[in-house]
Enzyme design. Structure first.
Site, short mmCIF file in Angstrom:
data_model
loop_
_atom_site.label_atom_id
_atom_site.label_comp_id
_atom_site.label_asym_id
_atom_site.label_seq_id
_atom_site.Cartn_x
_atom_site.Cartn_y
_atom_site.Cartn_z
CG ASN A 9 9.36 55.72 35.86
OD1 ASN A 9 8.22 55.28 35.93
ND2 ASN A 9 9.72 56.66 35.01
NE ARG A 11 4.23 55.49 31.96
CZ ARG A 11 3.52 56.31 31.23
NH1 ARG A 11 2.93 57.33 31.78
NH2 ARG A 11 3.41 56.15 29.93
CB CYS A 12 11.67 52.86 33.53
SG CYS A 12 13.34 52.48 32.98
CB SER A 13 11.51 48.15 30.07
OG SER A 13 12.60 48.77 29.42
NE ARG A 16 7.84 47.07 33.29
CZ ARG A 16 7.83 47.96 32.30
NH1 ARG A 16 7.58 49.25 32.56
NH2 ARG A 16 8.06 47.59 31.04
#
Length: 116
Positions: A9, A11-13, A16
């Site tokens: 995802n 948007r998930c730190s 990433r």
């Protein structure tokens, strides 16, 4: 096709960070954006096996709003837990890195190193 895949995802730190960790190691994983590419019940069951999880609950994000709205805290029926993840993919914990018959959650990101 890459021998390593990541259920990601963007948007998930943590997701990433885990992807960056893989890339820093020279690994170009197959990136599966599971919020855009819906999983099947078989996909989730396969991930549970590869992760070594006994219950689908172990793969669920219990702090998501849908978890509370669907009253999943006391749900014991595994098929209903999986159904909830299929209907609300944000309930699926992320990131998940898969290599062969093994998988690890990238929480923390370094946890995936044990299967690489």
């Amino acid at each position: 096709m890459s021998e390593v895949s990541i259920y990601h995802n963007p948007r998930c730190s943590k997701s990433r960070q885990t992807l960056a960790l893989l890339e820093d190691k020279g690994i170009k994983p197959q990136v599966i954006e599971y919020l855009k590419e819906p999983l099947t019940a078989e996909d989730i069951q396969g991930l549970l096996r590869k992760l070594g999880f006994v219950s689908a609950r172990e793969l669920m994000r219990s702090k998501e709003e849908a978890y509370k709205e669907l009253n999943l805290k006391d749900e014991e029926d595994e098929s209903k837990l999986i159904e909830a993840m299929l209907s609300h993919p944000k309930l699926i914990e992320r990131p998940i890195v898969v290599k062969g018959s093994k998988a690890r959650l990238g929480r923390p990101p370094e946890a995936v190193e044990e299967i690489l």
